[in-house]
Structures are given as C-alpha cells and as structure tokens.
Design an enzyme around this catalytic site. Structure first.
Site, PDB file in Angstrom:
ATOM      1  CB  ALA A  94      -0.996   5.293   2.753  1.00  0.00           C
ATOM      2  CB  SER A  95       1.949   0.709   3.799  1.00  0.00           C
ATOM      3  OG  SER A  95       2.648  -0.435   4.712  1.00  0.00           O
ATOM      4  CB  THR A  96       5.151   3.216   7.765  1.00  0.00           C
ATOM      5  OG1 THR A  96       4.683   2.540   8.553  1.00  0.00           O
ATOM      6  CG2 THR A  96       4.753   4.802   7.798  1.00  0.00           C
ATOM      7  CB  SER A 132       4.507  -0.815   1.892  1.00  0.00           C
ATOM      8  OG  SER A 132       3.596  -1.635   2.359  1.00  0.00           O
ATOM      9  CD  GLU A 160      -2.801   1.659   0.816  1.00  0.00           C
ATOM     10  OE1 GLU A 160      -1.809   2.716   0.495  1.00  0.00           O
ATOM     11  OE2 GLU A 160      -4.023   2.041   0.952  1.00  0.00           O
TER      12      GLU A 160
END
Length: 199
Positions: free
Chosen positions: A11-13, A15, A9
C-alpha cells in the site's frame, strides 16, 4: 557477497519507485536483495495511528502525492492514482509475495502488483486481480493463493512484521544491512553503498 534486506508494503506509495529501481541498481554493485514484504498496519497501531500518516495529516498527504509525481517523472515511471481510497489493502498481496520467497518469483510478482496499483488503477485486494498476475507469471494461481492462506505462511508474514518492529522500522520502503536501517526511496543508493562497504 554483500546483501541487503528490502522491506516494502504494497500500500506504500514510496515503495513503488523503490520496487521498480532496486534490482538493476543492486545488480550493478553486486548486492543481493532479500525481498521482505511486511505490514505497516500493526506498526502504525503501535504508534496509536488508525490510518496512514498521509491521511491523518492532509497537508503531508498532498505533498506526498506531488512528490511522488516528481520522483516518477524523474525515473521515467508511469503513475496514476489508485482506484480506491488510499491506502489500498495489501494483506493478500503480502501473503502471496511471502509464499513465493523460496521459489524466487517474489520480485516479479511484487513489481506486477505495484504496477497494477499505481499504473493500471486496479484494486490489489481483489482475488481476481492477484490471480491474473500470478497466471501471467506462469504460476498456478489457485495453488499459490491457497498456500498463501495457510497458517504457516500467515505466521511467516507476522514474524517478518515483528522483525521489522524489532529493527525499528516505522515506514516503507526501508532497507537494512544487519541492524543498520535506511528509510525511504531516496536512501536506496546510500543503503546499497553501505552494503557494499560492509559486505
């Protein structure tokens, strides 16, 4: 050849380090990576969450940022805080990444967007930011962005998110080999070993 689905994602840190690490690690062990951008928002909504758990539970959020700093330091990855309230809206980026799957530029685009978000402090929901990334990759930004907004491409991204739900994915990054699920950047190596063993 063994393969692995990589669910992430924008927005996922967590990731971010996974996106930057996965290609060389997979190549070293002969695993093909299927890049699967998806949306966490609908999954969170299914759990009754209106926001990221890292915002709903501030103590967990503070820990996450410090943990991410340690991970990036260990992996020699630069990190700066995003320019807007966390999490950023990654919908447009996800649609564009999904549009590039058949042409093979999704991994390069994905790495560039995560760099823009977590290194360059740019707002990845802005059209001009995404267009600049596409142009730097030698792509026709106007054409790609138009394709990303077609009903067919939107349906593909929704279907991918639905598949993530079906597989029991609840966070990003996640890795699947068939029905086998591994969650978290720290499970990347384990997922690759599983893919090799089952390949």
């Amino acid at each position: 050849m063994p393969s692995l689905d990589f669910w992430y994602e924008f927005a996922s840190t967590y990731s971010y380090p996974a996106v930057m690490r996965i290609a060389p690690l997979a190549e070293d062990v002969g695993v093909t990576v299927n890049w699967r951008p998806f949306l966490l928002g609908p999954i969170f909504a299914n759990h009754g969450w209106a926001d990221s758990p890292f915002n709903l539970y501030p103590t967990k959020g503070r820990y996450m940022w410090r943990d991410l700093e340690r991970i990036c330091e260990a992996e020699d990855l630069p990190l700066t805080l995003p320019p807007v309230a966390f999490p950023q809206n990654g919908l447009k980026a996800a649609r564009i990444a999904r549009a590039g799957k058949e042409d093979g530029w999704t991994p390069d685009f994905t790495r560039a967007v995560f760099t823009a978000n977590f290194v360059e402090k740019k707002c990845i929901s802005m059209d001009h930011v995404l267009a600049e990334i596409l142009e730097k990759l030698g792509l026709d930004a106007e054409a790609v962005m138009a394709e990303s907004c077609t009903d067919l491409n939107k349906a593909h991204l929704r279907a991918d998110t639905d598949e993530a739900c079906r597989l029991g994915i609840f966070g990003a990054p996640s890795f699947t080999i068939g029905e086998e699920l591994f969650w978290g950047n720290d499970r990347l190596e384990e997922a690759l070993r599983w893919a090799v063993k089952r390949g």
